[in-house]
Design an enzyme around this catalytic site. Structure first.
Site, PDB file in Angstrom:
ATOM      1  N   ASN A 198       6.583 -37.899  30.866  1.00 45.81           N
ATOM      2  CA  ASN A 198       6.186 -36.771  30.008  1.00 45.81           C
ATOM      3  C   ASN A 198       7.085 -36.646  28.785  1.00 45.81           C
ATOM      4  OD1 ASN A 198       4.521 -36.222  32.154  1.00 45.81           O
ATOM      5  ND2 ASN A 198       5.149 -34.091  32.368  1.00 45.81           N
ATOM      6  N   ASP A 238      -0.681 -29.315  32.148  1.00 44.51           N
ATOM      7  CA  ASP A 238       0.743 -29.483  32.423  1.00 44.51           C
ATOM      8  C   ASP A 238       1.276 -28.163  33.005  1.00 44.51           C
ATOM      9  OD1 ASP A 238       3.200 -30.765  32.327  1.00 44.51           O
ATOM     10  OD2 ASP A 238       3.599 -30.201  30.233  1.00 44.51           O
ATOM     11  N   SER A 246      12.028 -36.642  27.167  1.00 44.79           N
ATOM     12  CA  SER A 246      12.288 -36.913  25.748  1.00 44.79           C
ATOM     13  C   SER A 246      13.695 -37.453  25.585  1.00 44.79           C
ATOM     14  CB  SER A 246      12.123 -35.623  24.924  1.00 44.79           C
ATOM     15  OG  SER A 246      10.759 -35.416  24.633  1.00 44.79           O
TER      16      SER A 246
HETATM   17  P1  13P Z   1      10.481 -32.961  27.206  1.00 39.91           P
HETATM   18  O1  13P Z   1      10.889 -31.547  26.855  1.00 39.91           O
HETATM   19  O2  13P Z   1      11.649 -33.777  27.598  1.00 39.91           O
HETATM   20  O3  13P Z   1       9.692 -33.585  26.133  1.00 39.91           O
HETATM   21  O4  13P Z   1       9.555 -32.875  28.506  1.00 39.91           O
HETATM   22  C1  13P Z   1       8.197 -32.529  28.408  1.00 39.91           C
HETATM   23  C2  13P Z   1       7.585 -32.302  29.720  1.00 39.91           C
HETATM   24  O5  13P Z   1       8.084 -32.683  30.759  1.00 39.91           O
HETATM   25  C3  13P Z   1       6.282 -31.626  29.767  1.00 39.91           C
HETATM   26  O6  13P Z   1       5.913 -31.288  31.055  1.00 39.91           O
END
Ligand code: 13P
Length: 333
Positions: free
Chosen positions: A277, A94, A237
């Site tokens: 994600n 990531d 999220s």
């Molecule tokens: P969140 O902080 O919304 O969970 O996003 C995670 C993300 O995009 C990891 O790359």
């Protein structure tokens, strides 16, 4: 050099093709530790959902790259032990920010990497992404790129302001880089504070913040330019208020934490968005469960007695996301 295929992992190509056709999205859950990994695999095995296990460069430093590789390999075996005959598990970097980091992940058994050149000038983003694609594709490792800037904080990635992806750039970018999927910016944001209170309205009944809607018009423009091309949403999220409330009533302090409403993500998952994600929600579930045990049983000092409930809560959360938000259940029988 370790090839991901020897670890039982898969890249994202087939997962994404099926998700775009089927109108659902693959969950991309970040992990840093054993409990998160156990919860993700259990949730996916029980729902037969394909999954992308995401590791940020911060997680790689925290958990150790060698250990992570064996954890991913162990995850495949654990999935089978749980009765999941053909697990479809991808190990993904990531927010890789350099060619060297992406190369090192490809060489260490990752089946997919993200090169995030979104903070660079356009031509530099293209050059860096292309270099990573050329290396990764030699080993059949898929590459996610990013165009547009998301606001928020995620490990080492910090941006004050967001800039929506410009639809007029996506064809040129995808063609010249050869990337396999594209992360776009349409109003999502990293972390548990996705919007400033002044960007939101307030629900008169609960007093809670109501965030502004995602830019579905920008998404529709991008889809029109790149029909069937896999699109990725970071920062997705939802920041469940029940977790925020548990944390705040058990000694925590997360004022005005706010996320992306799940109905908007459900709508996005039905479009060309085929990877969503989620990291912060799992952190919140973990922390809420741990804080509750600490507050209710101050004498407890066996980590299994608070990490165990945290793991159960995360499993519940992941299953909810898979079934109720992404629609990926039953897609990896
Ligand atoms: P969140 O902080 O919304 O969970 O996003 C995670 C993300 O995009 C990891 O790359």
């Amino acid at each position: 050099m370790v090839n991901y295929k020897d670890l039982g992992l898969v890249n994202t190509r087939e997962m994404f093709a099926k998700a775009v056709d089927g109108g659902y999205a693959i969950p991309a859950f970040n992990f840093n530790n054993m409990e998160q990994l156990q919860a993700i695999i259990k949730a996916c095995a029980e729902t037969k959902s394909p999954v992308i296990l995401q590791v940020s460069s911060g997680a790689r430093k925290y958990a150790n790259q060698t250990l992570l590789r064996y954890m991913a390999e162990g995850a495949v075996e654990y999935a089978k032990e749980l009765g999941w005959e053909h697990p479809q598990i991808c190990l993904h970097l990531d927010h890789g920010d350099t060619f060297e980091l992406c190369k090192s992940c490809v060489d260490f058994g990752f089946s997919s990497v993200m090169i995030d050149g979104s903070s660079l000038p356009y031509e530099e983003n293209i050059a860096l992404t292309k270099k990573v694609v050329e290396y990764a594709h030699q080993f059949d490792v898929t590459v996610e790129a990013e165009l547009g800037v998301l606001a928020g904080v995620e490990d080492d990635v910090v941006a004050e302001e967001s800039h929506y992806t410009k639809p007029e750039e996506v064809i040129d970018f995808a063609t010249r880089t050869g990337c396999d999927s594209l992360a776009i910016s349409i109003g999502t944001s990293h972390g548990a504070y996705k919007f400033k209170p002044e960007q939101c309205t307030r629900d008169p009944q609960t007093g809670k913040l109501v965030p502004p809607p995602l830019a579905f018009d920008v998404l529709a423009e991008i889809e029109k330019k790149l029909p069937g091309f896999p699109i990725v949403l970071h920062g997705s999220s939802s920041v469940p208020q029940e977790y925020v409330d548990i944390i705040n009533t058990h000694g925590g302090n997360l004022p005005d934490a706010v996320g992306i409403p799940e109905d908007q993500l459900r709508k996005a998952a039905k479009s060309a968005v085929c990877k969503i994600n989620i990291d912060s929600d799992s952190r919140l579930a973990f922390t809420a469960a741990v804080r509750k045990v600490f507050a209710e049983k101050p004498g407890e000092f066996d980590p299994r007695k608070y990490c165990g409930p945290a793991r159960d809560e995360m499993t519940k959360l992941y299953k909810h996301k898979i079934i109720e938000v992404l629609g990926s259940d039953g897609k990896a029988e």
